[in-house]
Design a protein around this motif. Structure first.
Motif, short mmCIF file in Angstrom:
data_model
loop_
_atom_site.label_atom_id
_atom_site.label_comp_id
_atom_site.label_asym_id
_atom_site.label_seq_id
_atom_site.Cartn_x
_atom_site.Cartn_y
_atom_site.Cartn_z
N PRO A 12 0.83 -1.21 0.00
CA PRO A 12 0.00 0.00 0.00
C PRO A 12 0.87 1.26 0.00
O PRO A 12 2.05 1.21 0.35
N THR A 13 0.28 2.35 -0.39
CA THR A 13 0.98 3.64 -0.37
C THR A 13 0.13 4.64 0.41
O THR A 13 -1.03 4.39 0.70
N VAL A 14 0.74 5.77 0.73
CA VAL A 14 0.00 6.81 1.45
C VAL A 14 -0.48 7.85 0.45
O VAL A 14 0.21 8.17 -0.51
N PRO A 15 -1.70 8.38 0.66
CA PRO A 15 -2.22 9.40 -0.26
C PRO A 15 -1.33 10.64 -0.31
O PRO A 15 -1.13 11.23 -1.36
N SER A 16 -0.79 11.03 0.86
CA SER A 16 0.04 12.23 0.95
C SER A 16 0.99 12.08 2.12
O SER A 16 0.55 11.95 3.28
N LEU A 17 2.28 12.08 1.85
CA LEU A 17 3.26 11.96 2.93
C LEU A 17 3.12 13.10 3.93
O LEU A 17 3.21 12.92 5.14
N HIS A 18 2.92 14.31 3.43
CA HIS A 18 2.81 15.46 4.31
C HIS A 18 1.64 15.30 5.28
O HIS A 18 1.76 15.57 6.48
N THR A 19 0.52 14.84 4.77
CA THR A 19 -0.66 14.66 5.62
C THR A 19 -0.42 13.59 6.67
O THR A 19 -0.76 13.75 7.84
N VAL A 20 0.19 12.48 6.28
CA VAL A 20 0.45 11.40 7.22
C VAL A 20 1.42 11.84 8.30
O VAL A 20 1.19 11.63 9.50
N SER A 67 -10.39 7.42 -6.49
CA SER A 67 -10.03 8.70 -5.89
C SER A 67 -8.97 9.44 -6.69
O SER A 67 -8.77 10.64 -6.51
N GLY A 68 -8.28 8.70 -7.57
CA GLY A 68 -7.21 9.29 -8.35
C GLY A 68 -5.89 9.37 -7.63
O GLY A 68 -4.92 9.91 -8.15
N GLY A 69 -5.80 8.84 -6.43
CA GLY A 69 -4.56 8.85 -5.66
C GLY A 69 -3.58 7.81 -6.16
O GLY A 69 -3.82 7.11 -7.15
N PRO A 70 -2.45 7.67 -5.46
CA PRO A 70 -1.44 6.68 -5.85
C PRO A 70 -2.01 5.26 -5.81
O PRO A 70 -3.02 4.99 -5.14
N LEU A 71 -1.38 4.35 -6.54
CA LEU A 71 -1.81 2.95 -6.53
C LEU A 71 -1.84 2.41 -5.11
O LEU A 71 -0.94 2.67 -4.31
N ALA A 72 -2.89 1.66 -4.80
CA ALA A 72 -3.03 0.98 -3.50
C ALA A 72 -2.98 1.95 -2.32
O ALA A 72 -2.50 1.61 -1.25
N SER A 73 -3.50 3.16 -2.52
CA SER A 73 -3.55 4.13 -1.42
C SER A 73 -4.93 4.21 -0.78
O SER A 73 -5.12 4.92 0.20
N ASP A 74 -5.89 3.47 -1.32
CA ASP A 74 -7.27 3.49 -0.85
C ASP A 74 -7.63 2.11 -0.30
O ASP A 74 -7.76 1.15 -1.07
N SER A 115 8.78 5.58 12.48
CA SER A 115 7.78 5.44 13.54
C SER A 115 6.42 5.98 13.10
O SER A 115 5.37 5.36 13.34
N ALA A 116 6.43 7.15 12.46
CA ALA A 116 5.17 7.75 12.00
C ALA A 116 4.49 6.86 10.97
O ALA A 116 3.26 6.64 11.02
N MET A 117 5.25 6.33 10.03
CA MET A 117 4.67 5.48 8.99
C MET A 117 4.16 4.17 9.56
O MET A 117 3.09 3.67 9.18
N ASN A 118 4.92 3.57 10.49
CA ASN A 118 4.43 2.35 11.14
C ASN A 118 3.11 2.61 11.85
O ASN A 118 2.17 1.80 11.77
N ASP A 119 3.03 3.73 12.56
CA ASP A 119 1.79 4.06 13.28
C ASP A 119 0.63 4.27 12.31
O ASP A 119 -0.51 3.85 12.57
N TYR A 120 0.91 4.93 11.19
CA TYR A 120 -0.14 5.16 10.20
C TYR A 120 -0.71 3.85 9.68
O TYR A 120 -1.94 3.65 9.67
N PHE A 121 0.14 2.94 9.27
CA PHE A 121 -0.36 1.69 8.70
C PHE A 121 -1.02 0.81 9.76
O PHE A 121 -1.99 0.10 9.48
N LEU A 122 -0.51 0.85 10.99
CA LEU A 122 -1.16 0.08 12.05
C LEU A 122 -2.56 0.61 12.34
O LEU A 122 -3.50 -0.16 12.54
#
Length: 367
Positions: A12-20, A67-74, A115-122
């Motif tokens: 999966p990918t994140v819709p926006s790194l800045h937002t995450v 949504s038009g976002g990155p692949l596998a972001s939804d 750490s932030a990315m791990n928390d986001y996906f969890l």
């Protein structure tokens, strides 16, 4: 298939790194990362797009979220277009964006990002979809910070393994021992996966130098797994940590038999230099190491049965789709000629046995 599958490689990918990052890091840390211009590593290689070895100009339409976002972001889109149609009973998240800190040179900042990315996906993926698990990423830039991250979330439900990106130091080196010790403490396998940035300062080293094209890089990926696994075996890592489990994802597996033939023969000739090795390399593979199926379509059909027998696929192979990438292999397209008993072991039972308590599946509806 009449049974659910375990997919060891979903991206999966994140819709926006800045937002995450803004949601999971203090503003001061976000500003620091933005000021430094740090972001997941990139590559200048041109590469195929599409899927299943069909080269097309754009990714397959069914992979593009509405949504038009990155692949596998939804998540909802991944759920309805992949998890449910393919009967995925459990899927492991491997975030390439997170692991790409291997190309950074700022240890503290890399640890924040991871750490932030791990928390986001969890929270946003595993917490919202019971079939998903997270292969948590730890930064390879500082061993103490990697161990700290393992202690921070290693015991959490939904964490299935530890992804330690490869560096220019082989994994048999003593510097990694604290990571192996922490992995054993939390009963978490170590997994590795290719990354785009393998020609940056400190990243995994390719024999002979950096590849000049995507084709050269892709063809030679196996050497990374081969080198690190050889180092771990001959440096006695699996003797020191007998409960440590290791999964090589997307580095292929057809090379494993010839590698082990050479490793076993070398071990017999050089045992006086490795007295701590109580077993042959083949035995360590059988007890501690696993490989994933993708890519399997590289192997000609007439050789497939022979290669599967030589690699002892009914024990050592785990299914991986590599969703949603150009060379992904959905269950219906992978290893179709196998008899059903062996397919079930590869697509489900081997992962269940190898990951054990870290792969607790939800009870079937109506049970």
């Amino acid at each position: 298939m009449s049974y659910g599958i375990v997919d060891c490689d979903i991206h999966p990918t994140v819709p926006s790194l800045h937002t995450v990052l803004g949601a999971y890091l203090p503003s001061s840390q976000v500003k620091r990362l933005e000021w430094l211009g740090l972001r997941p590593g990139a590559t200048t290689y041109g590469r195929p797009v599409g899927r299943a070895h069909h080269f097309v100009d754009e990714p397959h339409p069914e992979y593009r979220p509405p949504s038009g976002g990155p692949l596998a972001s939804d998540l909802d889109f991944v759920r309805t277009t992949y998890l449910e149609p393919q009967n995925v009973e459990a899927g492991f998240i491997n975030s390439l964006e997170t692991a790409a800190v291997d190309a950074w040179t700022y240890p503290e900042e890399a640890a924040w990002f991871v750490s932030a990315m791990n928390d986001y996906f969890l929270q946003e993926w595993v917490g919202e979809e019971s079939r998903l698990r997270l292969n948590m990423v730890v930064s390879p830039l500082a061993v103490d910070l990697a161990v700290q991250e393992i202690h921070r979330i290693g015991a959490q439900s939904g964490v299935s393994a530890i992804w330690l990106p490869m560096t220019d130091t082989l994994f048999g080196n003593r510097k990694f021992f604290p990571i192996w010790e922490a992995a054993c403490e939390y009963d978490l396998p170590i997994m590795v996966h290719p990354l785009a940035a393998d020609d940056f300062v400190g990243t995994a080293v390719r024999a002979g130098g950096a590849a000049n094209s995507w084709a050269e890089r892709y063809t030679g990926l196996t050497e990374f797994a081969m080198s690190h696994l050889t180092s771990m075996i001959f440096e006695g890592v699996f003797e020191r940590y007998p409960s440590l489990r290791f999964v090589s994802v997307e580095y292929g597996w057809s090379w494993v038999p010839s590698w082990l033939w050479r490793a076993d023969a070398t071990w017999k000739a050089a045992r006086r230099y490795h007295p701590f090795m109580r077993k042959s390399p083949s035995e360590y593979v059988a007890s501690n190491i696993r490989f994933t199926t993708q890519p399997s379509q590289d192997i000609p059909n007439e050789w497939m049965a022979t290669m599967l027998k030589q690699v002892r696929a009914e024990e050592t192979l785990l299914y991986a789709s590599d969703y949603p990438h150009w060379d992904s292999e959905e269950p219906w397209s992978s290893l179709r000629t196998l008899e059903e008993g062996t397919r079930r072991k590869i697509f489900r039972d081997n992962a269940m046995a190898f990951f054990g308590s870290r792969l607790q599946l939800p009870e079937p509806v109506g049970s």
